[in-house]
Enzyme design. Structure first.
Site, PDB file in Angstrom:
ATOM      1  N   GLN A  27      64.449 -14.081 -43.277  1.00 21.64           N
ATOM      2  CA  GLN A  27      63.998 -12.788 -43.786  1.00 21.64           C
ATOM      3  C   GLN A  27      63.781 -12.786 -45.296  1.00 21.64           C
ATOM      4  O   GLN A  27      63.074 -11.934 -45.814  1.00 21.64           O
ATOM      5  CB  GLN A  27      65.036 -11.700 -43.439  1.00 21.64           C
ATOM      6  CG  GLN A  27      65.198 -11.463 -41.942  1.00 21.64           C
ATOM      7  CD  GLN A  27      66.446 -10.629 -41.633  1.00 21.64           C
ATOM      8  OE1 GLN A  27      67.557 -11.101 -41.771  1.00 21.64           O
ATOM      9  NE2 GLN A  27      66.245  -9.400 -41.208  1.00 21.64           N
ATOM     10  N   TYR A  54      71.233 -23.183 -40.556  1.00 20.39           N
ATOM     11  CA  TYR A  54      70.614 -21.905 -40.897  1.00 20.39           C
ATOM     12  C   TYR A  54      69.165 -22.126 -41.338  1.00 20.39           C
ATOM     13  O   TYR A  54      68.906 -22.829 -42.331  1.00 20.39           O
ATOM     14  CB  TYR A  54      71.386 -21.183 -42.008  1.00 20.39           C
ATOM     15  CG  TYR A  54      72.781 -20.741 -41.633  1.00 20.39           C
ATOM     16  CD1 TYR A  54      73.221 -20.750 -40.310  1.00 20.39           C
ATOM     17  CD2 TYR A  54      73.687 -20.303 -42.599  1.00 20.39           C
ATOM     18  CE1 TYR A  54      74.502 -20.339 -39.958  1.00 20.39           C
ATOM     19  CE2 TYR A  54      74.972 -19.883 -42.258  1.00 20.39           C
ATOM     20  CZ  TYR A  54      75.373 -19.916 -40.941  1.00 20.39           C
ATOM     21  OH  TYR A  54      76.650 -19.513 -40.616  1.00 20.39           O
ATOM     22  N   TRP A 207      83.721 -14.063 -40.076  1.00 20.07           N
ATOM     23  CA  TRP A 207      82.323 -13.639 -40.106  1.00 20.07           C
ATOM     24  C   TRP A 207      82.070 -12.492 -39.120  1.00 20.07           C
ATOM     25  O   TRP A 207      82.887 -12.229 -38.253  1.00 20.07           O
ATOM     26  CB  TRP A 207      81.376 -14.810 -39.828  1.00 20.07           C
ATOM     27  CG  TRP A 207      81.577 -15.549 -38.528  1.00 20.07           C
ATOM     28  CD1 TRP A 207      82.470 -16.558 -38.287  1.00 20.07           C
ATOM     29  CD2 TRP A 207      80.872 -15.348 -37.296  1.00 20.07           C
ATOM     30  NE1 TRP A 207      82.364 -16.985 -36.990  1.00 20.07           N
ATOM     31  CE2 TRP A 207      81.385 -16.269 -36.360  1.00 20.07           C
ATOM     32  CE3 TRP A 207      79.844 -14.487 -36.888  1.00 20.07           C
ATOM     33  CZ2 TRP A 207      80.912 -16.354 -35.041  1.00 20.07           C
ATOM     34  CZ3 TRP A 207      79.381 -14.576 -35.577  1.00 20.07           C
ATOM     35  CH2 TRP A 207      79.908 -15.502 -34.682  1.00 20.07           C
ATOM     36  N   ASN A 295      78.508  -2.569 -49.047  1.00 20.97           N
ATOM     37  CA  ASN A 295      79.564  -3.447 -48.505  1.00 20.97           C
ATOM     38  C   ASN A 295      80.701  -3.639 -49.493  1.00 20.97           C
ATOM     39  O   ASN A 295      81.878  -3.632 -49.119  1.00 20.97           O
ATOM     40  CB  ASN A 295      78.984  -4.818 -48.132  1.00 20.97           C
ATOM     41  CG  ASN A 295      78.079  -4.773 -46.910  1.00 20.97           C
ATOM     42  OD1 ASN A 295      78.097  -3.801 -46.155  1.00 20.97           O
ATOM     43  ND2 ASN A 295      77.287  -5.810 -46.717  1.00 20.97           N
TER      44      ASN A 295
END
Length: 328
Positions: A27, A54, A207, A295
């Site tokens: 993204q 990833y 995670w 966050n």
């Protein structure tokens, strides 16, 4: 920001950290990554997580280039990556000595770094003896390519076996495990791993504190926003498994508690993970600067989670695992 020791090691990691899973390479590119990473640093984050798998290695390249262009002092930050899925060849995956060594070197090249602080075994490898993996991880440390090693999604039995081998051979054992941990997924952290904290000083970098966004409440009407993780083609199956009535009902039940505390549900969920004394760092994910800012405010929510509030949360989610009598 508070900095915790990573398990029993001397390494200090920020209580909240940032992971590149899904976002970097899928993204976001380097320009956006720089903005997000700098926002994290501005909030005191010093720990950044990645993996060779990833975006097929692109996430490491983006993180490495972004850090280089930001001009950060390497010793100020803690960078981790994970080895297991490195390609399509028969020796490009798993935890053989060959792939651990070649995979670590390839990660360093993509990150453009001389070393990583922590290298994880991304999953257990049933086709490789654990002793081979323990020796390979120690070789990587002896070479100075990594300072510490850990595991991700290993069972308590496998971690115990690795430690037994390390102690028998006078080698370094895994100091950290990286499991999923959130209000909906708790068994490993709160039950299975309990003996490991005292026996080996195992630290945790957990995670998915928001259960892939489910615990933000944004999916409560089963509508998937087009810019969300569940809108990505690769995550359609996860969305179907996660967005079930029982789970969404629990999320809905948490909202009044968050409202009373005057905080968003996402901050409540992240703070709840960070309160666990065995969690060294909670890995957060974000594709927007505003999400990071939200966050990071979870740090301020931690003092609000009194025993009474924790009990109310428990009454809603009812997800506390039963601990075996021998662990009490």
């Amino acid at each position: 920001m508070q900095y915790n020791n990573l398990g029993r090691s001397g390494l200090k990691v920020s209580q909240l950290s940032y992971g590149a899973w899904v976002s970097f390479g899928n993204q976001l590119d380097v320009k956006e990554a720089k903005t997000l990473l700098q926002c994290c640093r501005d909030h005191g984050v010093n720990f950044f997580d990645n993996a060779e798998v990833y975006a097929n290695g692109r996430a490491e390249e983006i993180m490495g280039q972004a850090i280089r262009e930001l001009g950060w002092k390497r010793s100020d930050i803690v960078v981790s990556t994970k080895i297991f899925w490195g390609g399509s060849g028969p020796n490009d995956k798993g935890l053989s000595r060959k792939h651990v060594v070649e995979g670590t070197k390839a990660s360093l090249k993509r990150l453009d770094m001389d070393y990583i602080d922590v290298v994880y075994c991304h999953r257990p490898d049933s086709s490789t003896p654990i002793e081979e993996t323990v020796r390979a991880m120690n070789y990587v440390i002896d070479k100075g390519w990594a300072f510490y090693w850990g595991t991700s999604e290993w069972s308590a039995q496998q971690i115990t076996e690795a430690w037994g081998i390390a102690e028998r051979l006078d080698l370094v054992g895994p100091i950290v495990e990286q499991p999923e941990y959130n209000l909906l997924s708790r068994h490993k952290v709160e039950s299975e791993y309990v003996p490991l904290y005292a026996n080996y000083g195992l630290g945790l970098t957990t995670w998915s504190p928001l259960a892939s966004g489910v615990l933000t409440g944004k999916y409560n009407k089963k509508v998937v926003p087009p810019d969300s993780r569940f809108a990505l083609e690769n995550y359609k199956n996860l969305a179907n498994r996660s967005l079930v009535d029982d789970v969404l009902k629990k999320v809905e039940g948490l909202k009044p508690i968050a409202d009373e505390l005057g905080v968003p549900l996402s901050q409540l969920a992240i703070a709840w993970c960070a309160v666990n004394p065995n969690v060294s760092s909670v890995i957060t994910g974000a594709t927007k600067e505003s999400q990071i800012q939200e966050n990071m405010k979870a740090i301020d929510v931690i003092p609000l989670l009194t025993p009474a509030v924790m009990e109310r949360i428990e009454a809603v989610v009812q997800s506390k695992p039963k601990r075996p009598d021998s662990y009490r």
